[in-house]
Scaffold this active site. Sequence first.
Site, PDB file in Angstrom:
ATOM      1  N   LYS A 124       0.743  -1.111  -0.035  1.00  0.00           N
ATOM      2  CA  LYS A 124      -0.096  -0.021  -0.009  1.00  0.00           C
ATOM      3  C   LYS A 124       0.751   1.436  -0.059  1.00  0.00           C
ATOM      4  O   LYS A 124       2.055   1.190   0.352  1.00  0.00           O
ATOM      5  CB  LYS A 124      -0.846   0.072   1.105  1.00  0.00           C
ATOM      6  CG  LYS A 124      -2.098   0.812   1.120  1.00  0.00           C
ATOM      7  CD  LYS A 124      -3.206   0.151   0.446  1.00  0.00           C
ATOM      8  CE  LYS A 124      -4.439   1.133   0.110  1.00  0.00           C
ATOM      9  NZ  LYS A 124      -5.526   0.066  -0.524  1.00  0.00           N
ATOM     10  N   ASP A 164      -7.006   4.118  -4.950  1.00  0.00           N
ATOM     11  CA  ASP A 164      -7.627   3.970  -3.204  1.00  0.00           C
ATOM     12  C   ASP A 164      -8.222   5.334  -3.236  1.00  0.00           C
ATOM     13  O   ASP A 164      -8.583   6.120  -4.056  1.00  0.00           O
ATOM     14  CB  ASP A 164      -6.739   3.565  -2.477  1.00  0.00           C
ATOM     15  CG  ASP A 164      -7.206   3.140  -1.002  1.00  0.00           C
ATOM     16  OD1 ASP A 164      -7.773   1.925  -0.988  1.00  0.00           O
ATOM     17  OD2 ASP A 164      -7.316   3.962   0.034  1.00  0.00           O
TER      18      ASP A 164
HETATM   19  P1  NDP Z   1     -12.896   7.445  -3.159  1.00  0.00           P
HETATM   20  O1  NDP Z   1     -11.927   8.644  -2.732  1.00  0.00           O
HETATM   21  O2  NDP Z   1     -13.296   7.358  -4.627  1.00  0.00           O
HETATM   22  O3  NDP Z   1     -14.176   7.436  -2.206  1.00  0.00           O
HETATM   23  C1  NDP Z   1     -14.054   7.810  -0.756  1.00  0.00           C
HETATM   24  C2  NDP Z   1     -15.423   8.114  -0.445  1.00  0.00           C
HETATM   25  O4  NDP Z   1     -15.367   8.038   1.088  1.00  0.00           O
HETATM   26  C3  NDP Z   1     -15.579   9.765  -0.650  1.00  0.00           C
HETATM   27  O5  NDP Z   1     -17.131   9.657  -0.617  1.00  0.00           O
HETATM   28  C4  NDP Z   1     -15.210  10.364   0.519  1.00  0.00           C
HETATM   29  O6  NDP Z   1     -15.896  11.488   0.905  1.00  0.00           O
HETATM   30  C5  NDP Z   1     -15.582   9.130   1.626  1.00  0.00           C
HETATM   31  N1  NDP Z   1     -14.728   9.430   2.574  1.00  0.00           N
HETATM   32  C6  NDP Z   1     -13.310   9.463   2.627  1.00  0.00           C
HETATM   33  N2  NDP Z   1     -12.875   9.460   3.798  1.00  0.00           N
HETATM   34  C7  NDP Z   1     -13.764   9.716   4.552  1.00  0.00           C
HETATM   35  C8  NDP Z   1     -13.790   9.929   6.392  1.00  0.00           C
HETATM   36  N3  NDP Z   1     -12.806   9.874   6.957  1.00  0.00           N
HETATM   37  N4  NDP Z   1     -15.108  10.174   6.627  1.00  0.00           N
HETATM   38  C9  NDP Z   1     -16.296  10.011   6.100  1.00  0.00           C
HETATM   39  N5  NDP Z   1     -16.158   9.848   4.589  1.00  0.00           N
HETATM   40  C10 NDP Z   1     -15.041   9.663   4.103  1.00  0.00           C
HETATM   41  O7  NDP Z   1     -12.197   6.120  -2.662  1.00  0.00           O
HETATM   42  P2  NDP Z   1     -12.562   4.537  -3.032  1.00  0.00           P
HETATM   43  O8  NDP Z   1     -14.136   4.452  -3.330  1.00  0.00           O
HETATM   44  O9  NDP Z   1     -11.805   3.990  -3.929  1.00  0.00           O
HETATM   45  O10 NDP Z   1     -12.499   3.769  -1.637  1.00  0.00           O
HETATM   46  C11 NDP Z   1     -13.276   3.519  -0.737  1.00  0.00           C
HETATM   47  C12 NDP Z   1     -12.895   2.596   0.442  1.00  0.00           C
HETATM   48  O11 NDP Z   1     -12.818   1.389  -0.361  1.00  0.00           O
HETATM   49  C13 NDP Z   1     -11.680   2.724   1.128  1.00  0.00           C
HETATM   50  O12 NDP Z   1     -11.708   2.332   2.382  1.00  0.00           O
HETATM   51  C14 NDP Z   1     -10.556   1.979   0.186  1.00  0.00           C
HETATM   52  O13 NDP Z   1      -9.467   1.594   1.031  1.00  0.00           O
HETATM   53  C15 NDP Z   1     -11.746   0.781  -0.254  1.00  0.00           C
HETATM   54  N6  NDP Z   1     -11.285   0.138  -1.410  1.00  0.00           N
HETATM   55  C16 NDP Z   1     -11.292   0.667  -2.175  1.00  0.00           C
HETATM   56  C17 NDP Z   1     -11.016  -0.218  -3.671  1.00  0.00           C
HETATM   57  C18 NDP Z   1     -10.893   0.358  -4.897  1.00  0.00           C
HETATM   58  O14 NDP Z   1     -10.767  -0.547  -5.966  1.00  0.00           O
HETATM   59  N7  NDP Z   1     -10.725   1.835  -5.264  1.00  0.00           N
HETATM   60  C19 NDP Z   1     -10.499  -1.551  -3.533  1.00  0.00           C
HETATM   61  C20 NDP Z   1     -10.679  -2.123  -2.211  1.00  0.00           C
HETATM   62  C21 NDP Z   1     -11.139  -1.183  -1.273  1.00  0.00           C
HETATM   63  P3  NDP Z   1     -15.085  12.881   0.406  1.00  0.00           P
HETATM   64  O15 NDP Z   1     -15.257  12.905  -0.950  1.00  0.00           O
HETATM   65  O16 NDP Z   1     -15.556  13.814   1.230  1.00  0.00           O
HETATM   66  O17 NDP Z   1     -13.597  12.664   0.923  1.00  0.00           O
END
Ligand code: NDP
Length: 446
Positions: A124, A164
Amino acid sequence: MNVEQVIDNLKKRFPNESEYHQAVEEVLHSIKEVYNAHPEFDKQNIIERICIPERIFTFRISWVDDKGNVQVNMAYRIQHNNAIGPYKGGMRFHASVCPSILKFLAFEQTFKNALTTLPMGGAKGGSDFNPKGKSNAEVMRFCQAFMVELWHHIGPNTDIPAGDIGVGGREVAYMYGMYKKLARENTGTFTGKGIEFGGSLIRPEATGYGNIYFLMNMLKRKGITDLKGQVVAISGSGNVATYTAEKVIELGGKVITMSDSNGYIFDPNGIDSEKLAYILDLKNLYRGRIKEYADKYPGVKYVEGGRPWAEKCTIALPSATQNELNGDDAAILVKNGCMAVSEGANMPSTPEAVEVFLKNKILYGPGKAANAGGVSVSGLEMSQNSLRYSWSKEEVDAKLKDIMSAIHESCVKYGTEADGFVNYVNGANIAGFMKVAKAMMAQGVL
Ligand code: NDP
């Protein structure tokens, strides 16, 4: 192995890394019986070797913003374990990024990747750079500066980063472009690339779709074969959340919530395909906030600073970030009749929440199993790059479905308890651990 002793030791050696301690503690409790049944593991001190990353790169990134000011960020790449294949794991750009968060993610990734059936080790990386409010040009300069430092340490057979939180198609493209220029090769070191330059069909959708495929496998054991009549609460509105919602809608479920770090929306009429298309544009094209959804559609509630878990649902899919669902949230979900929780995010449920789910014996798919679809299709992207070939959408989707079923089967194999209840936490942890531990044993002390 004495779990408490191992954890105490890690806490002393690596203080102030609470997320890392949390992730390790959960896995050690799951695997302790299996580990102790194999004294040969302990002789080789597999436990410390599997918990502590093999290598951590830490570096400063200096870049120039649009006003001509020089900005400084910290960046990291954690190469956790490569016993079963090259290091593989995403990059996170978020103000909260620190060694503890990346170490927990790299540790989890190692077990997750082992579950996928594909040969990938765990890694990571990321930076405390906050992409919010930055111009395209600023994001590009930052990504390029990142690669100038990191490119020596990654490659198609050594370490393959991906996206991510805060790192989507745009950021991957900027980083990959600079990597390619510096490395003078074109072998696909990065997954989540654009479709025009080596990306795989279905990769953007894979984590969300995969989570629903995993959920459907869990539900099938209860005789449920579609999502008609199910009321679904989703958190987040990024990559994972939006494609999760898309698949839920396709299978007939009603999505009632989505969120971002400012708050959540509750739509009693359900988010349909058209409304979801608006959210996708809002997030990807305009980099807007979820609140704007409530401004656009009548009857929608927006809760500033809130989390969606108190809204009545039958299925909850946390898809935003770590520790976003605590013990109290879990208790409310169960009280409201939630019968399944499947994690799109990594470690979104606190240990107290997990305890509530397991105690109440609801279906609970932990992230390292349920969200493994993303890295699985990344693995398929690597295969396509090596073959210099691309598979159709249908081919990739079919492989993704098979992989999620195989992951589910592994969880059932290792996690079924005497009364027939499947503890997916134990199942995923033990299955992942056994694969990596056996590979480490075979390769000697490294
Ligand atoms: P994105 O950046 O596309 O989206 C993240 C989302 O979560 C946004 O809506 C963001 O809101 C919200 N968010 C982030 N931090 C916080 C916080 N501290 N409190 C509340 N809301 C929050 O990321 P992903 O969708 O790619 O990732 C989401 C999750 O999935 C993570 O845990 C990641 O590790 C996991 N994941 C992702 C994969 C992938 O393929 N992308 C694969 C496997 C797991 P805002 O816009 O306000 O920041």
